[in-house]
Design an enzyme around this catalytic site. Structure first.
Site, PDB file in Angstrom:
ATOM      1  N   THR A 133      37.111  32.365  42.603  1.00  0.00           N
ATOM      2  CA  THR A 133      36.067  32.198  43.606  1.00  0.00           C
ATOM      3  C   THR A 133      34.934  33.205  43.431  1.00  0.00           C
ATOM      4  O   THR A 133      35.143  34.304  42.900  1.00  0.00           O
ATOM      5  CB  THR A 133      36.695  32.379  45.009  1.00  0.00           C
ATOM      6  OG1 THR A 133      35.667  32.446  45.980  1.00  0.00           O
ATOM      7  CG2 THR A 133      37.509  33.668  45.112  1.00  0.00           C
ATOM      8  N   ASP A 134      33.765  32.851  43.955  1.00  0.00           N
ATOM      9  CA  ASP A 134      32.645  33.805  43.939  1.00  0.00           C
ATOM     10  C   ASP A 134      32.852  34.950  44.941  1.00  0.00           C
ATOM     11  O   ASP A 134      32.170  35.971  44.872  1.00  0.00           O
ATOM     12  CB  ASP A 134      31.317  33.091  44.210  1.00  0.00           C
ATOM     13  CG  ASP A 134      31.241  32.370  45.552  1.00  0.00           C
ATOM     14  OD1 ASP A 134      32.238  32.367  46.308  1.00  0.00           O
ATOM     15  OD2 ASP A 134      30.164  31.797  45.849  1.00  0.00           O
ATOM     16  N   GLU A 135      33.820  34.767  45.870  1.00  0.00           N
ATOM     17  CA  GLU A 135      33.997  35.788  46.919  1.00  0.00           C
ATOM     18  C   GLU A 135      34.466  37.125  46.355  1.00  0.00           C
ATOM     19  O   GLU A 135      34.375  38.140  47.027  1.00  0.00           O
ATOM     20  CB  GLU A 135      34.990  35.303  47.979  1.00  0.00           C
ATOM     21  CG  GLU A 135      34.539  34.037  48.644  1.00  0.00           C
ATOM     22  CD  GLU A 135      35.088  33.821  50.049  1.00  0.00           C
ATOM     23  OE1 GLU A 135      35.743  34.726  50.592  1.00  0.00           O
ATOM     24  OE2 GLU A 135      34.836  32.741  50.584  1.00  0.00           O
ATOM     25  N   TYR A 159      41.686  37.705  51.633  1.00  0.00           N
ATOM     26  CA  TYR A 159      41.672  36.576  50.693  1.00  0.00           C
ATOM     27  C   TYR A 159      40.962  36.965  49.397  1.00  0.00           C
ATOM     28  O   TYR A 159      41.514  36.814  48.300  1.00  0.00           O
ATOM     29  CB  TYR A 159      40.980  35.355  51.324  1.00  0.00           C
ATOM     30  CG  TYR A 159      40.560  34.322  50.296  1.00  0.00           C
ATOM     31  CD1 TYR A 159      41.511  33.569  49.602  1.00  0.00           C
ATOM     32  CD2 TYR A 159      39.217  34.102  49.997  1.00  0.00           C
ATOM     33  CE1 TYR A 159      41.142  32.637  48.639  1.00  0.00           C
ATOM     34  CE2 TYR A 159      38.837  33.170  49.036  1.00  0.00           C
ATOM     35  CZ  TYR A 159      39.799  32.433  48.360  1.00  0.00           C
ATOM     36  OH  TYR A 159      39.424  31.519  47.396  1.00  0.00           O
ATOM     37  N   LYS A 163      42.380  37.354  45.531  1.00  0.00           N
ATOM     38  CA  LYS A 163      41.870  36.583  44.393  1.00  0.00           C
ATOM     39  C   LYS A 163      41.334  37.527  43.311  1.00  0.00           C
ATOM     40  O   LYS A 163      41.517  37.290  42.115  1.00  0.00           O
ATOM     41  CB  LYS A 163      40.761  35.612  44.841  1.00  0.00           C
ATOM     42  CG  LYS A 163      41.236  34.440  45.673  1.00  0.00           C
ATOM     43  CD  LYS A 163      42.195  33.510  44.952  1.00  0.00           C
ATOM     44  CE  LYS A 163      41.532  32.672  43.873  1.00  0.00           C
ATOM     45  NZ  LYS A 163      42.460  31.643  43.320  1.00  0.00           N
TER      46      LYS A 163
HETATM   47  P1  NAD Z   1      43.756  24.559  49.378  1.00  0.00           P
HETATM   48  O1  NAD Z   1      44.196  25.601  50.340  1.00  0.00           O
HETATM   49  O2  NAD Z   1      43.158  23.291  49.854  1.00  0.00           O
HETATM   50  O3  NAD Z   1      44.986  24.148  48.446  1.00  0.00           O
HETATM   51  C1  NAD Z   1      45.880  25.078  47.914  1.00  0.00           C
HETATM   52  C2  NAD Z   1      47.087  24.311  47.369  1.00  0.00           C
HETATM   53  O4  NAD Z   1      47.990  25.269  46.803  1.00  0.00           O
HETATM   54  C3  NAD Z   1      47.865  23.554  48.449  1.00  0.00           C
HETATM   55  O5  NAD Z   1      48.175  22.253  48.001  1.00  0.00           O
HETATM   56  C4  NAD Z   1      49.124  24.383  48.633  1.00  0.00           C
HETATM   57  O6  NAD Z   1      50.243  23.614  49.028  1.00  0.00           O
HETATM   58  C5  NAD Z   1      49.301  24.979  47.242  1.00  0.00           C
HETATM   59  N1  NAD Z   1      50.072  26.233  47.264  1.00  0.00           N
HETATM   60  C6  NAD Z   1      49.902  27.296  48.098  1.00  0.00           C
HETATM   61  N2  NAD Z   1      50.806  28.246  47.817  1.00  0.00           N
HETATM   62  C7  NAD Z   1      51.538  27.792  46.771  1.00  0.00           C
HETATM   63  C8  NAD Z   1      52.617  28.329  46.006  1.00  0.00           C
HETATM   64  N3  NAD Z   1      53.109  29.544  46.295  1.00  0.00           N
HETATM   65  N4  NAD Z   1      53.130  27.605  45.002  1.00  0.00           N
HETATM   66  C9  NAD Z   1      52.645  26.371  44.725  1.00  0.00           C
HETATM   67  N5  NAD Z   1      51.626  25.798  45.414  1.00  0.00           N
HETATM   68  C10 NAD Z   1      51.086  26.506  46.424  1.00  0.00           C
HETATM   69  O7  NAD Z   1      42.780  25.318  48.382  1.00  0.00           O
HETATM   70  P2  NAD Z   1      41.491  24.771  47.620  1.00  0.00           P
HETATM   71  O8  NAD Z   1      40.315  24.910  48.505  1.00  0.00           O
HETATM   72  O9  NAD Z   1      41.794  23.473  47.000  1.00  0.00           O
HETATM   73  O10 NAD Z   1      41.357  25.888  46.483  1.00  0.00           O
HETATM   74  C11 NAD Z   1      42.009  25.733  45.240  1.00  0.00           C
HETATM   75  C12 NAD Z   1      41.692  26.942  44.371  1.00  0.00           C
HETATM   76  O11 NAD Z   1      40.296  27.053  44.178  1.00  0.00           O
HETATM   77  C13 NAD Z   1      42.141  28.266  44.997  1.00  0.00           C
HETATM   78  O12 NAD Z   1      42.635  29.095  43.970  1.00  0.00           O
HETATM   79  C14 NAD Z   1      40.862  28.835  45.576  1.00  0.00           C
HETATM   80  O13 NAD Z   1      40.908  30.251  45.602  1.00  0.00           O
HETATM   81  C15 NAD Z   1      39.838  28.333  44.585  1.00  0.00           C
HETATM   82  N6  NAD Z   1      38.478  28.128  45.104  1.00  0.00           N
HETATM   83  C16 NAD Z   1      38.270  27.405  46.247  1.00  0.00           C
HETATM   84  C17 NAD Z   1      36.968  27.177  46.679  1.00  0.00           C
HETATM   85  C18 NAD Z   1      36.671  26.357  47.920  1.00  0.00           C
HETATM   86  O14 NAD Z   1      35.518  26.281  48.327  1.00  0.00           O
HETATM   87  N7  NAD Z   1      37.651  25.700  48.529  1.00  0.00           N
HETATM   88  C19 NAD Z   1      35.894  27.703  45.946  1.00  0.00           C
HETATM   89  C20 NAD Z   1      36.154  28.451  44.800  1.00  0.00           C
HETATM   90  C21 NAD Z   1      37.449  28.649  44.375  1.00  0.00           C
HETATM   91  O1  DAU Z   2      32.902  30.939  48.223  1.00  0.00           O
HETATM   92  C1  DAU Z   2      34.071  30.260  47.848  1.00  0.00           C
HETATM   93  C2  DAU Z   2      35.048  30.260  48.986  1.00  0.00           C
HETATM   94  O2  DAU Z   2      34.546  29.343  49.955  1.00  0.00           O
HETATM   95  C3  DAU Z   2      36.466  29.888  48.583  1.00  0.00           C
HETATM   96  O3  DAU Z   2      36.954  30.853  47.693  1.00  0.00           O
HETATM   97  C4  DAU Z   2      37.371  29.785  49.802  1.00  0.00           C
HETATM   98  O4  DAU Z   2      38.658  29.354  49.420  1.00  0.00           O
HETATM   99  C5  DAU Z   2      36.765  28.794  50.770  1.00  0.00           C
HETATM  100  O5  DAU Z   2      37.538  28.724  51.939  1.00  0.00           O
HETATM  101  C6  DAU Z   2      35.331  29.186  51.112  1.00  0.00           C
HETATM  102  O6  DAU Z   2      35.323  30.413  51.892  1.00  0.00           O
HETATM  103  P1  DAU Z   2      34.330  30.587  53.133  1.00  0.00           P
HETATM  104  O7  DAU Z   2      34.845  31.650  54.022  1.00  0.00           O
HETATM  105  O8  DAU Z   2      32.916  30.689  52.681  1.00  0.00           O
HETATM  106  O9  DAU Z   2      34.520  29.116  53.791  1.00  0.00           O
HETATM  107  P2  DAU Z   2      34.642  28.612  55.308  1.00  0.00           P
HETATM  108  O10 DAU Z   2      34.505  27.137  55.266  1.00  0.00           O
HETATM  109  O11 DAU Z   2      35.819  29.202  55.980  1.00  0.00           O
HETATM  110  O12 DAU Z   2      33.358  29.221  55.974  1.00  0.00           O
HETATM  111  C7  DAU Z   2      32.052  28.917  55.485  1.00  0.00           C
HETATM  112  C8  DAU Z   2      31.068  29.677  56.343  1.00  0.00           C
HETATM  113  O13 DAU Z   2      31.072  29.107  57.654  1.00  0.00           O
HETATM  114  C9  DAU Z   2      31.414  31.133  56.519  1.00  0.00           C
HETATM  115  O14 DAU Z   2      30.208  31.896  56.548  1.00  0.00           O
HETATM  116  C10 DAU Z   2      32.102  31.184  57.872  1.00  0.00           C
HETATM  117  C11 DAU Z   2      31.428  30.075  58.635  1.00  0.00           C
HETATM  118  N1  DAU Z   2      32.257  29.402  59.656  1.00  0.00           N
HETATM  119  C12 DAU Z   2      33.481  28.938  59.262  1.00  0.00           C
HETATM  120  C13 DAU Z   2      34.310  28.301  60.188  1.00  0.00           C
HETATM  121  C14 DAU Z   2      35.674  27.822  59.780  1.00  0.00           C
HETATM  122  C15 DAU Z   2      31.782  29.203  60.939  1.00  0.00           C
HETATM  123  O15 DAU Z   2      30.647  29.600  61.264  1.00  0.00           O
HETATM  124  N2  DAU Z   2      32.594  28.577  61.847  1.00  0.00           N
HETATM  125  C16 DAU Z   2      33.845  28.135  61.534  1.00  0.00           C
HETATM  126  O16 DAU Z   2      34.541  27.599  62.425  1.00  0.00           O
END
Ligand code: NAD
Ligand code: DAU
Length: 354
Positions: A133-135, A159, A163
């Site tokens: 992730t970019d975080e 988180y 990561k």
């Molecule tokens: P998600 O939470 O939707 O899915 C995570 C999946 O991993 C789930 O299906 C869960 O059951 C599985 N999991 C959790 N713990 C596990 C374990 N111990 N063993 C096996 N499986 C397990 O997450 P996502 O949003 O699909 O993110 C996927 C990946 O991409 C993550 O590594 C996250 O850090 C990264 N990522 C997410 C975003 C985003 O915006 N969602 C952006 C950049 C990177």
């Molecule tokens: O940047 C990549 C990341 O983006 C991933 O690595 C994470 O897995 C993914 O969850 C996401 O993280 P964020 O914290 O940016 O996503 P989230 O959707 O939780 O929140 C997006 C923005 O919106 C953040 O600034 C918080 C805000 N927010 C979120 C929720 C859930 C609100 O204002 N209200 C809310 O109820």
């Protein structure tokens, strides 16, 4: 040839598996623990498809992972599995250390043992692709340049710290043991199958239910949004052509303030599913901010564009329209994920913010 995907029943993982099998006949072994975020409904269209082997289990289970590697002999491991929600990491960081740090460590060790025993030609072609992730880079000032791959690591939430730790482990397993790794650091994804704890699906689902739309703080925090299938195509490009040991940033050049995102979602719903009560924006409610909330993320995606020719196919306008329409068309999926556990989470996260 086979690939092993971890976390392939989650949001991005399931999109990746579906995209992969739509474009290739190379089988996928999908290892997922099915936590609250994993959902086999996302993969229902693959039922009976011999190219998809689903295994419910933990990446931290060394015996299980060793057995899967020995049985299926994948040419690559694509590691998506993680605890992924920042707010949950604030309420309970332990699960994040267990899966994101210890789980990645176990997966790396199992993969190293498997890879070291491969015949030389297969060893050279093998890849461990770490999805990150970019975080990990921390928060940007309003006018600072976007994150490049050499930006210092400054994670601010449990988180992002977990990561970052996993990224460092992957890097070290390459430098010390020669494991052929690539890492991608992506910005915020959105699209189908996104669990409605994250901003965009939560706003859609709450708006349709006539519930408040909880915007943290002033809503001026900025994220860089990428439609999920563009993340999937970037991962395929890096898997195919990324240089070993390198990291690639992935982003959509779509910096938007949260409040702007929420207004866009409301306007699309006003158009596609108007409410008799009036415009959905009436539901916007500013609530107490997220502790340690990162103010701005922005990705400089020039490296992947220049080296691998990858570019996103969707603009934010096209992607968000598809996303809102997808949620309108999948009311059953939305209803099914709103379990007791989901409702408990809403109380945990939002009750004290009002
Ligand atoms: P998600 O939470 O939707 O899915 C995570 C999946 O991993 C789930 O299906 C869960 O059951 C599985 N999991 C959790 N713990 C596990 C374990 N111990 N063993 C096996 N499986 C397990 O997450 P996502 O949003 O699909 O993110 C996927 C990946 O991409 C993550 O590594 C996250 O850090 C990264 N990522 C997410 C975003 C985003 O915006 N969602 C952006 C950049 C990177
Ligand atoms: O940047 C990549 C990341 O983006 C991933 O690595 C994470 O897995 C993914 O969850 C996401 O993280 P964020 O914290 O940016 O996503 P989230 O959707 O939780 O929140 C997006 C923005 O919106 C953040 O600034 C918080 C805000 N927010 C979120 C929720 C859930 C609100 O204002 N209200 C809310 O109820």
């Amino acid at each position: 040839m086979t690939i092993l995907v971890t976390g392939g029943a989650g949001f991005i993982g399931s999109n990746f598996v579906l995209d992969w099998l739509a474009q290739s006949d190379e089988p996928v072994v999908n290892l997922d623990l099915l936590t609250y975020a994993g959902n086999l409904q996302n993969l229902a269209s693959l039922q009976g498809d011999a190219r998809h082997v689903f295994v419910q289990g933990d990446i931290g289970d060394r015996v299980l992972v060793d057995g899967l590697l020995a049985t299926h002999k994948p040419r690559a491991v694509l590691h998506f599995a993680a605890e992924s929600h920042v707010d949950r990491s604030i309420h309970g960081p332990g699960a994040f250390i267990k899966t994101n740090v210890e789980g990645t460590f176990t997966l790396l060790e199992a993969t190293r043992a498997y890879w070291q025993a491969l015949p030389e030609a297969e060893r050279g072609a093998f890849r461990f692709h770490h999805v990150s992730t970019d975080e990990v880079y921390g928060s940007l000032a309003p006018d600072a340049p976007a994150f490049t791959e050499t930006h210092p690591y400054e994670p601010n939430s449990p988180y992002s710290a977990s990561k970052a730790a996993s990224d460092h482990l992957v890097r070290a397993w390459h430098h010390t043991y020669g494991l052929p790794v690539v890492t991608t650091n992506c910005s915020n994804n959105y699209g189908p199958w996104h669990f409605p704890e994250k901003l965009i699906p939560l706003m859609i689902v709450n708006a349709l239910a006539g519930k408040p739309l909880p915007v943290y703080g002033d809503g001026r925090q900025v994220r860089d949004w990428l439609y999920v299938s563009d993340h999937c195509s970037a991962i395929r490009a890096v898997l195919a052509g990324g240089r070993l040991g390198e990291t690639y940033n992935i982003g959509g050049w779509n910096e938007k303030a949260n409040i702007e995102i929420v207004h866009t979602v409301c306007a699309l719903l006003d158009e596609l599913r108007p409410s008799a009560e009036g415009p959905y924006a009436r539901l916007i409610t500013h609530v107490k901010d997220r502790p340690g909330h990162d103010r701005r993320y922005a990705i400089d995606a020039r490296k992947i564009e220049l080296e691998l020719g990858w570019r996103p196919a969707e603009t934010f306008g096209t992607g968000i329209r598809k996303t809102v329409q997808w949620y309108l068309d999948h009311a059953d999926w939305v209803a099914n994920v709103q379990s007791g556990g989901y409702r408990e989470w809403l109380t945990t996260n939002y009750a004290a913010r009002a």
